[in-house]
Design a protein around this motif. Structure first.
Motif, PDB file in Angstrom:
ATOM      1  N   SER A  91       0.584  -2.009  -0.002  1.00 35.42           N
ATOM      2  CA  SER A  91      -0.045   0.045   0.137  1.00 35.42           C
ATOM      3  C   SER A  91       0.815   1.325  -0.134  1.00 35.42           C
ATOM      4  N   LEU A  92       0.839   2.479  -0.777  1.00 38.33           N
ATOM      5  CA  LEU A  92       1.076   3.410  -0.424  1.00 38.33           C
ATOM      6  C   LEU A  92       0.026   4.480  -0.642  1.00 38.33           C
ATOM      7  N   ALA A  93       0.455   5.476   0.127  1.00 38.27           N
ATOM      8  CA  ALA A  93      -0.238   7.008  -0.477  1.00 38.27           C
ATOM      9  C   ALA A  93      -0.322   7.658  -0.767  1.00 38.27           C
ATOM     10  N   VAL A  94      -0.364   8.868  -1.809  1.00 37.82           N
ATOM     11  CA  VAL A  94      -0.160  10.333  -2.799  1.00 37.82           C
ATOM     12  C   VAL A  94      -1.114  11.075  -2.573  1.00 37.82           C
ATOM     13  N   SER A  95      -0.513  12.562  -2.296  1.00 35.38           N
ATOM     14  CA  SER A  95      -1.631  13.631  -2.229  1.00 35.38           C
ATOM     15  C   SER A  95      -0.793  14.653  -2.209  1.00 35.38           C
ATOM     16  N   SER A  96      -1.882  15.545  -2.581  1.00 36.39           N
ATOM     17  CA  SER A  96      -1.269  17.111  -3.273  1.00 36.39           C
ATOM     18  C   SER A  96      -1.730  17.977  -2.343  1.00 36.39           C
ATOM     19  N   SER A  97      -1.788  19.079  -2.573  1.00 40.07           N
ATOM     20  CA  SER A  97      -2.566  20.231  -1.628  1.00 40.07           C
ATOM     21  C   SER A  97      -1.839  21.304  -2.476  1.00 40.07           C
ATOM     22  N   LEU A  98      -2.353  22.656  -1.615  1.00 45.08           N
ATOM     23  CA  LEU A  98      -2.090  24.154  -2.410  1.00 45.08           C
ATOM     24  C   LEU A  98      -1.472  24.717  -2.359  1.00 45.08           C
ATOM     25  N   PHE A  99      -0.352  24.177  -1.836  1.00 46.18           N
ATOM     26  CA  PHE A  99       1.118  24.187  -1.624  1.00 46.18           C
ATOM     27  C   PHE A  99       2.526  23.184  -3.221  1.00 46.18           C
ATOM     28  N   GLY A 100       1.596  22.205  -3.798  1.00 47.45           N
ATOM     29  CA  GLY A 100       2.172  21.525  -4.427  1.00 47.45           C
ATOM     30  C   GLY A 100       1.872  20.117  -4.809  1.00 47.45           C
ATOM     31  N   SER A 101       1.775  19.652  -6.227  1.00 45.74           N
ATOM     32  CA  SER A 101       1.729  18.016  -6.241  1.00 45.74           C
ATOM     33  C   SER A 101       2.902  17.072  -5.499  1.00 45.74           C
ATOM     34  N   SER A 102       2.965  15.712  -5.321  1.00 45.99           N
ATOM     35  CA  SER A 102       3.550  14.723  -5.024  1.00 45.99           C
ATOM     36  C   SER A 102       3.658  14.324  -5.692  1.00 45.99           C
ATOM     37  N   SER A 103       4.429  12.891  -5.369  1.00 48.36           N
ATOM     38  CA  SER A 103       4.722  11.828  -6.749  1.00 48.36           C
ATOM     39  C   SER A 103       5.538  10.658  -5.660  1.00 48.36           C
ATOM     40  N   TYR A 104       5.209   9.580  -5.909  1.00 48.01           N
ATOM     41  CA  TYR A 104       6.355   8.216  -5.706  1.00 48.01           C
ATOM     42  C   TYR A 104       6.928   7.619  -7.071  1.00 48.01           C
ATOM     43  N   ASN A 105       8.476   8.407  -6.544  1.00 47.92           N
ATOM     44  CA  ASN A 105       9.032   7.659  -7.629  1.00 47.92           C
ATOM     45  C   ASN A 105       9.534   6.142  -7.207  1.00 47.92           C
ATOM     46  N   LEU A 106      10.013   5.536  -8.691  1.00 46.05           N
ATOM     47  CA  LEU A 106      10.547   4.003  -8.403  1.00 46.05           C
ATOM     48  C   LEU A 106      11.243   4.546  -9.533  1.00 46.05           C
ATOM     49  N   PHE A 107      13.287   4.308  -9.114  1.00 46.42           N
ATOM     50  CA  PHE A 107      14.125   3.551  -9.944  1.00 46.42           C
ATOM     51  C   PHE A 107      14.779   2.210 -11.071  1.00 46.42           C
ATOM     52  N   PHE A 108      14.059   1.460 -11.654  1.00 49.89           N
ATOM     53  CA  PHE A 108      14.179   0.663 -11.394  1.00 49.89           C
ATOM     54  C   PHE A 108      15.100  -0.075 -13.290  1.00 49.89           C
ATOM     55  N   ASN A 109      16.127  -1.071 -12.298  1.00 48.16           N
ATOM     56  CA  ASN A 109      17.045  -1.713 -14.219  1.00 48.16           C
ATOM     57  C   ASN A 109      16.119  -2.200 -14.601  1.00 48.16           C
ATOM     58  N   ASN A 110      16.319  -1.636 -15.966  1.00 48.87           N
ATOM     59  CA  ASN A 110      15.495  -1.935 -17.563  1.00 48.87           C
ATOM     60  C   ASN A 110      15.952  -1.912 -18.424  1.00 48.87           C
ATOM     61  N   THR A 111      15.924  -3.463 -19.277  1.00 43.25           N
ATOM     62  CA  THR A 111      16.037  -4.531 -20.205  1.00 43.25           C
ATOM     63  C   THR A 111      14.980  -3.972 -21.341  1.00 43.25           C
ATOM     64  N   PRO A 112      15.689  -3.011 -22.609  1.00 46.06           N
ATOM     65  CA  PRO A 112      14.906  -2.519 -23.226  1.00 46.06           C
ATOM     66  C   PRO A 112      13.992  -3.674 -24.309  1.00 46.06           C
ATOM     67  N   SER A 113      14.740  -5.387 -24.183  1.00 45.63           N
ATOM     68  CA  SER A 113      14.558  -5.890 -25.407  1.00 45.63           C
ATOM     69  C   SER A 113      12.922  -6.571 -24.379  1.00 45.63           C
ATOM     70  N   ASP A 114      12.641  -6.088 -23.479  1.00 46.74           N
ATOM     71  CA  ASP A 114      11.534  -6.794 -22.185  1.00 46.74           C
ATOM     72  C   ASP A 114      10.077  -5.992 -21.991  1.00 46.74           C
ATOM     73  N   THR A 115       8.784  -6.130 -22.223  1.00 50.76           N
ATOM     74  CA  THR A 115       8.055  -5.672 -21.677  1.00 50.76           C
ATOM     75  C   THR A 115       7.422  -4.941 -19.820  1.00 50.76           C
ATOM     76  N   TYR A 116       7.587  -4.018 -19.430  1.00 52.92           N
ATOM     77  CA  TYR A 116       6.978  -3.837 -18.647  1.00 52.92           C
ATOM     78  C   TYR A 116       4.855  -3.057 -17.893  1.00 52.92           C
ATOM     79  N   TYR A 117       4.570  -3.770 -17.473  1.00 53.75           N
ATOM     80  CA  TYR A 117       3.110  -3.415 -16.621  1.00 53.75           C
ATOM     81  C   TYR A 117       3.393  -2.771 -14.748  1.00 53.75           C
ATOM     82  N   LEU A 118       3.504  -1.556 -14.891  1.00 54.38           N
ATOM     83  CA  LEU A 118       2.027  -1.173 -13.756  1.00 54.38           C
ATOM     84  C   LEU A 118       1.069  -1.663 -13.685  1.00 54.38           C
ATOM     85  N   LEU A 119       0.962  -2.764 -12.363  1.00 53.89           N
ATOM     86  CA  LEU A 119      -0.677  -3.091 -12.207  1.00 53.89           C
ATOM     87  C   LEU A 119      -0.900  -2.527 -10.462  1.00 53.89           C
TER      88      LEU A 119
END
Length: 402
Positions: free
Chosen positions: A96-124
């Motif tokens: 579980s993760l929570a992401v919120s925004s306010s009058l002061f700006g948006s917020s993000s959850y960031n994830l760096f990952f090792n990428n293999t160009p020949s493979d396909t990725y999905y976010l579920l």
């Protein structure tokens, strides 16, 4: 004073040298070769089982009969599917993760990952709860690829675009939507899934009876489907196709593959008939799917000169009857098999419609083998001939109880 020595004639010295050379050569060459030089037939065969006392057994490494015209033998592989299957692998998982925004700006959850160009990725992910009416956006390396106004219990599946770099940044951002002090959402069972290609190839071993490798060999198959596919025989690529193909293909098997298969057969050099094995592999490219129909190996045999076999036998003479068993490996051209035994002169024939691949038995009487025995044994020759083209494997003559 001069010595008075007896002279040895030059021809005697030459004979001694020749005899010495022959003795040394026989000692150095392999025993079977030396036996043949001396006129000794010391060849032994192993039937793979215990030969009963008083019985006769012999492996046969040549053919019976012949045929004046070329013959075509087909060894089918069959029909089967060859496809490039996919396997899913979870790169990242968060319950579980929570992401919120306010009058002061948006917020993000960031994830760096090792990428293999020949493979396909999905976010579920599943939307657990929503406060207000926030905008959910997904970006890869700073480029937005998806946005939605999420609702509670919504399931989201996003295919990520291909990225050339080995590192990638995935961002899930909450943007304030409309007039509000704050907005938020929670995401449950968040997963980044990598889809890995797993080539599902098909290999089939095809056994071909060949005349010492002579003749022409072909691989025939009909590909039904699309994509790239390579075909290998004993590890050597013999054919490749791309795009959509439904054309029946016939490929000549290269001489190098034949020569390698002959060596791997392990038969002695004096064998006329060899069992060759071709390992045929169909390997599709990524995301390809094929059905292989009517696949098989064709063997074009040239004309074969007539041949008969005469074997010396020795079998106990104490039985009331005997069984002669001829094991046949292949019948290339149907014909009658004639068995002649000497010195009795007995002759019998197995008709073409009775001769079968496998064991063929003939019951013999003592008179068929020679009548009078010497030293408790019948001895003589058995000759096998045919008006067809037959590949035998072995012959056995054994006593049987009445």
């Amino acid at each position: 004073m001069a010595d008075n020595r007896e002279k040895i004639p030059a021809v005697v010295i030459l004979m001694i040298m020749l005899i010495s050379s022959v003795v040394i050569y026989i000692l150095l060459v392999p025993p079977p070769v030396a036996y043949k030089l001396l006129g000794i037939n010391n060849t032994t065969t192993s039937p793979g089982f215990t030969v009963p006392a008083g019985a006769f057994f012999k492996n046969i490494s040549t053919y019976i009969g012949g045929y004046p015209n070329p013959q075509l033998q087909n060894y089918p592989i069959g029909t089967f599917g060859v496809s490039y299957t996919q396997k899913n692998y979870t790169v990242f998982s968060k319950k579980s993760l929570a992401v919120s925004s306010s009058l002061f700006g948006s917020s993000s959850y960031n994830l760096f990952f090792n990428n293999t160009p020949s493979d396909t990725y999905y976010l579920l992910m599943n939307v657990g709860s929503v406060s207000g009416s926030p905008k959910l956006a997904v970006s890869v390396n700073g480029s937005q690829i998806y946005s939605v106004l999420p609702t509670t219990n919504e399931s989201i599946a996003i295919k990520l675009p291909s990225v050339d770099s080995e590192k990638a940044l995935l961002s899930v951002t909450n943007y304030l939507n409309g007039f509000a002090f704050s907005q938020s959402f929670t995401l449950d069972n968040v997963k980044l899934v990598k889809q890995i290609g797993n080539s599902s190839n098909m290999t089939s071993a095809v056994k071909v009876m060949t005349f010492s490798g002579i003749g022409d060999y072909y691989l025939n198959y009909t590909p039904l489907g699309s994509g790239n596919m390579s075909v290998y025989i004993n590890g050597i690529e013999v054919s490749s196709i791309s795009g959509t193909n439904t054309k029946t293909t016939s490929v000549t098997i290269p001489p190098s593959v034949i020569a390698s298969a002959v060596r791997a057969a392990g038969s002695s050099q004096d064998s006329t008939v060899l069992p060759l094995t071709f390992n045929v592999s169909f390997e599709p490219g990524k995301q390809a799917s094929y059905e292989i129909a009517n696949a098989g190996v064709s063997y074009q045999i040239p004309s074969i000169a007539g041949n008969k076999i005469s074997l010396y036998y020795n079998v106990s003479s104490t039985a009331s009857n005997y069984a002669m068993v001829l094991d046949v490996a292949s019948i290339i051209n149907s014909g009658n098999l004639t068995i002649t035994i000497n010195p009795s002169g007995f002759s019998t024939e197995i008709p073409a419609d009775k001769l079968a691949v496998g064991q063929n038995a003939v019951i013999l009487s003592p008179s068929d083998l020679g009548g009078n025995s010497q030293n408790g044994a019948f001895t003589g020759t058995v000759t096998l001939s045919s008006n067809g083209l037959i590949i035998p494997e072995s012959i056995t003559i054994k006593p049987v109880s009445s």
